[in-house]
Design a protein around this motif. Structure first.
Motif, PDB file in Angstrom:
ATOM      1  N   PHE A  42      11.213  -9.158  -3.336  1.00  0.00           N
ATOM      2  CA  PHE A  42      10.022  -9.009  -2.496  1.00  0.00           C
ATOM      3  C   PHE A  42       8.765  -9.589  -3.147  1.00  0.00           C
ATOM      4  CE2 PHE A  42      12.294  -5.139  -0.575  1.00  0.00           C
ATOM      5  CZ  PHE A  42      12.804  -5.913   0.450  1.00  0.00           C
ATOM      6  N   ARG A  43       8.758  -9.627  -4.465  1.00  0.00           N
ATOM      7  CA  ARG A  43       7.547 -10.070  -5.171  1.00  0.00           C
ATOM      8  C   ARG A  43       7.144 -11.494  -4.761  1.00  0.00           C
ATOM      9  NH1 ARG A  43       8.921  -9.761 -10.764  1.00  0.00           N
ATOM     10  NH2 ARG A  43       9.620  -7.637 -10.444  1.00  0.00           N
ATOM     11  N   GLY A  44       8.123 -12.367  -4.561  1.00  0.00           N
ATOM     12  CA  GLY A  44       7.764 -13.761  -4.239  1.00  0.00           C
ATOM     13  C   GLY A  44       7.895 -14.084  -2.765  1.00  0.00           C
ATOM     14  N   ALA A  97       9.352  -3.039   0.809  1.00  0.00           N
ATOM     15  CA  ALA A  97       8.747  -4.349   0.552  1.00  0.00           C
ATOM     16  C   ALA A  97       7.230  -4.221   0.406  1.00  0.00           C
ATOM     17  CB  ALA A  97       9.088  -5.308   1.686  1.00  0.00           C
ATOM     18  N   TYR A  98       6.632  -3.396   1.233  1.00  0.00           N
ATOM     19  CA  TYR A  98       5.174  -3.231   1.212  1.00  0.00           C
ATOM     20  C   TYR A  98       4.705  -2.674  -0.131  1.00  0.00           C
ATOM     21  CZ  TYR A  98       0.493  -1.808   2.622  1.00  0.00           C
ATOM     22  OH  TYR A  98      -0.872  -1.650   2.700  1.00  0.00           O
ATOM     23  N   LYS A  99       5.489  -1.742  -0.673  1.00  0.00           N
ATOM     24  CA  LYS A  99       5.096  -1.142  -1.953  1.00  0.00           C
ATOM     25  C   LYS A  99       5.102  -2.190  -3.071  1.00  0.00           C
ATOM     26  CE  LYS A  99       6.265   3.577  -1.013  1.00  0.00           C
ATOM     27  NZ  LYS A  99       7.468   4.281  -0.667  1.00  0.00           N
ATOM     28  N   VAL A 100       6.049  -3.113  -2.987  1.00  0.00           N
ATOM     29  CA  VAL A 100       6.146  -4.142  -4.029  1.00  0.00           C
ATOM     30  C   VAL A 100       5.093  -5.231  -3.812  1.00  0.00           C
ATOM     31  CG1 VAL A 100       7.651  -5.905  -5.041  1.00  0.00           C
ATOM     32  CG2 VAL A 100       8.624  -3.723  -4.288  1.00  0.00           C
ATOM     33  N   HIS A 101       4.925  -5.642  -2.533  1.00  0.00           N
ATOM     34  CA  HIS A 101       4.051  -6.786  -2.254  1.00  0.00           C
ATOM     35  C   HIS A 101       3.388  -6.593  -0.877  1.00  0.00           C
ATOM     36  CE1 HIS A 101       2.511 -10.716  -2.190  1.00  0.00           C
ATOM     37  NE2 HIS A 101       3.501 -11.349  -1.630  1.00  0.00           N
ATOM     38  N   PRO A 102       2.191  -5.985  -0.862  1.00  0.00           N
ATOM     39  CA  PRO A 102       1.552  -5.633   0.420  1.00  0.00           C
ATOM     40  C   PRO A 102       1.159  -6.837   1.278  1.00  0.00           C
ATOM     41  CG  PRO A 102       0.434  -4.589  -1.446  1.00  0.00           C
ATOM     42  CD  PRO A 102       1.403  -5.557  -2.018  1.00  0.00           C
ATOM     43  N   ASP A 103       1.147  -8.054   0.695  1.00  0.00           N
ATOM     44  CA  ASP A 103       0.697  -9.212   1.491  1.00  0.00           C
ATOM     45  C   ASP A 103       1.804  -9.888   2.286  1.00  0.00           C
ATOM     46  OD1 ASP A 103      -1.888  -8.902   0.701  1.00  0.00           O
ATOM     47  OD2 ASP A 103      -1.671 -10.176  -1.075  1.00  0.00           O
ATOM     48  N   GLY A 128       2.512   7.712   7.084  1.00  0.00           N
ATOM     49  CA  GLY A 128       1.141   7.446   6.605  1.00  0.00           C
ATOM     50  C   GLY A 128       0.918   5.981   6.269  1.00  0.00           C
ATOM     51  N   LEU A 129       1.710   5.103   6.898  1.00  0.00           N
ATOM     52  CA  LEU A 129       1.592   3.674   6.569  1.00  0.00           C
ATOM     53  C   LEU A 129       1.179   2.851   7.788  1.00  0.00           C
ATOM     54  CD1 LEU A 129       4.793   3.352   4.351  1.00  0.00           C
ATOM     55  CD2 LEU A 129       2.450   3.038   3.576  1.00  0.00           C
ATOM     56  N   GLU A 130       0.262   3.398   8.591  1.00  0.00           N
ATOM     57  CA  GLU A 130      -0.132   2.669   9.803  1.00  0.00           C
ATOM     58  C   GLU A 130      -0.852   1.363   9.490  1.00  0.00           C
ATOM     59  OE1 GLU A 130      -1.368   5.699   8.456  1.00  0.00           O
ATOM     60  OE2 GLU A 130      -1.569   6.687  10.407  1.00  0.00           O
ATOM     61  N   LYS A 131      -1.264   1.173   8.240  1.00  0.00           N
ATOM     62  CA  LYS A 131      -1.941  -0.090   7.900  1.00  0.00           C
ATOM     63  C   LYS A 131      -0.962  -1.276   7.834  1.00  0.00           C
ATOM     64  CE  LYS A 131      -2.112   1.330   3.010  1.00  0.00           C
ATOM     65  NZ  LYS A 131      -1.759   2.755   3.221  1.00  0.00           N
ATOM     66  N   ILE A 132       0.341  -0.980   7.820  1.00  0.00           N
ATOM     67  CA  ILE A 132       1.311  -2.095   7.829  1.00  0.00           C
ATOM     68  C   ILE A 132       1.355  -2.696   9.230  1.00  0.00           C
ATOM     69  CG2 ILE A 132       3.737  -2.746   7.510  1.00  0.00           C
ATOM     70  CD1 ILE A 132       4.076  -0.569   5.521  1.00  0.00           C
ATOM     71  N   HIS A 133       1.176  -4.008   9.291  1.00  0.00           N
ATOM     72  CA  HIS A 133       1.190  -4.654  10.606  1.00  0.00           C
ATOM     73  C   HIS A 133       2.535  -5.335  10.850  1.00  0.00           C
ATOM     74  CE1 HIS A 133      -0.174  -6.716  14.150  1.00  0.00           C
ATOM     75  NE2 HIS A 133       0.327  -7.841  13.644  1.00  0.00           N
TER      76      HIS A 133
END
Ligand SMILES: Nc1nc2c(ncn2[C@@H]2O[C@H](COP(=O)(O)OP(=O)(O)OP(=O)(O)O)[C@@H](O)[C@H]2O)c(=O)[nH]1
Length: 341
Positions: free
Chosen positions: A136-138, A166-172, A209-214
């Protein structure tokens, strides 16, 4: 002098030990990656496919990575083969289940330059040998494929697990959900399924609690152009020059009287950019069909076979602007034969 040499030797030894440790950390992934005997590689495609070099994740070359994930038989490999290998949709019926991660370099032009990793549906994130952090990092985009013709509750649970990890490792990472195989659904059913999947997936994220994930949703099928359109949008988000390209196409159409302009990757038929007027599917399909005609005619008069022609296009520059004037748009789209002979 001997002291200096001794110090250098010590440093070298330390470096070697560190490198060995790094390799050990990555060994877990080996179980999932295609070995040298992989028969998946298509010699005509020009795409490089196969063994994952352990040094690769730390390579200095920055290539966006697109992951294809989802349950077994959801259609991941079919999508990859139809979009990037020109496989006809009917041939995907004979594809065997993927049991290792298949990595492929897609380098058609300077804009279409990324890696696709096709994951086996049965991959288990809890397996200690699966180094998901390194993967997930790359990653630039994670495409999660859901079979809309099947019961999708299990797929939604897996989507949630995958996205949160995946979000925890790389939020972008861009999270893209393909609601796939919609060719089997009526128009009403399509809309209802999309609404339901959208609602449930976002509710699950809100509960955690992760509503910021789109999450972005697309209705796709390999039996029409929807899969190319969806992939276009996924790839566009990874192109940093997109706003500039869109501006150039806007200037182009406003000064030429042309109604719509696409910048296409001819090899895959995904569009890299378009002007800011809305895209309608018929126009996009018409352009795709025209590209097929150009390739077919070039094959006849240029004396190339279609694979040779595709290779030639790759080596020249596969991106070109496709424009439609008003008169072309006013005609109904014609169904061009894929094989003019
Ligand atoms: N109707 C329909 N069938 C599709 C579509 N895409 C793929 N399929 C079929 O779905 C089946 C499974 O496709 P695969 O591409 O092998 O699925 P996968 O997700 O790679 O499966 P694993 O390798 O087991 O993880 C094949 O029979 C395909 O022909 C689609 O858009 N519509």
């Amino acid at each position: 002098m001997s002291q200096v040499l001794g110090k250098q030797q010590q440093q070298q030894q330390q470096q070697d030990e560190e490198e060995e440790e790094e390799e050990d950390e990555l060994v877990g992934l080996a179980d999932y990656v295609d070995g040298p005997d992989s028969s998946d590689a298509d010699p005509e495609s020009g795409a490089e496919e196969g063994v994952l070099d352990f040094s690769d994740p730390f390579s200095t070359e920055v290539k966006p990575r697109i992951l294809l994930m989802g349950l077994r038989r959801s259609g991941k490999s079919s999508i990859q083969k139809v979009v990037f290998h020109k496989m006809s949709p009917n041939e995907t019926l004979f594809l065997e289940s993927t049991n290792k991660i298949c990595r492929e370099d897609v380098s058609n032009s300077s804009f279409v330059n990324f890696q696709i990793w096709d994951f086996p549906g049965q991959i288990d994130f809890f397996d200690p040998t699966f180094d998901y952090e390194m993967i997930f990092r790359g990653t630039g985009a994670l495409i999660f494929v859901i079979d809309s013709q099947d019961d999708y509750m299990e797929a939604l649970a897996r989507l949630h697990l995958t996205v949160t990890r995946a979000y925890k490792v790389h939020p972008d990472i861009n999270f893209e959900v393909f609601i796939h195989k919609v060719d089997g659904l009526s128009d009403d059913h399509k809309i209802e399924t999309q609404r339901d999947i959208h609602q449930r997936a976002n509710d699950d994220l809100a509960d955690a609690g992760l509503e910021k994930i789109h999450l972005s949703f697309y209705l796709t099928s390999i039996y029409d152009h929807s899969i190319f359109e969806a992939f276009s949008k996924v790839v566009q988000k990874l192109i940093p020059q997109l706003p500039t390209l869109e501006n150039l196409l806007n200037i182009f159409i406003s000064n030429s009287g042309i109604e719509k302009a696409f910048l296409f990757d001819v090899v895959s038929k995904i569009y890299i950019a378009t002007d800011s007027t809305p895209v309608d599917m018929q126009t996009y399909e018409l352009c795709c069909d025209m590209i097929d005609v150009v390739i077919d005619i070039s094959c006849i008069y240029g004396g190339f076979s279609p694979p040779q022609m595709l290779r030639k296009l790759r080596t020249i520059n596969s991106s070109f602007t496709f424009t439609l004037s008003g008169s072309a748009l006013s005609k109904p789209p014609r169904r061009w034969s894929r094989n003019p002979l």
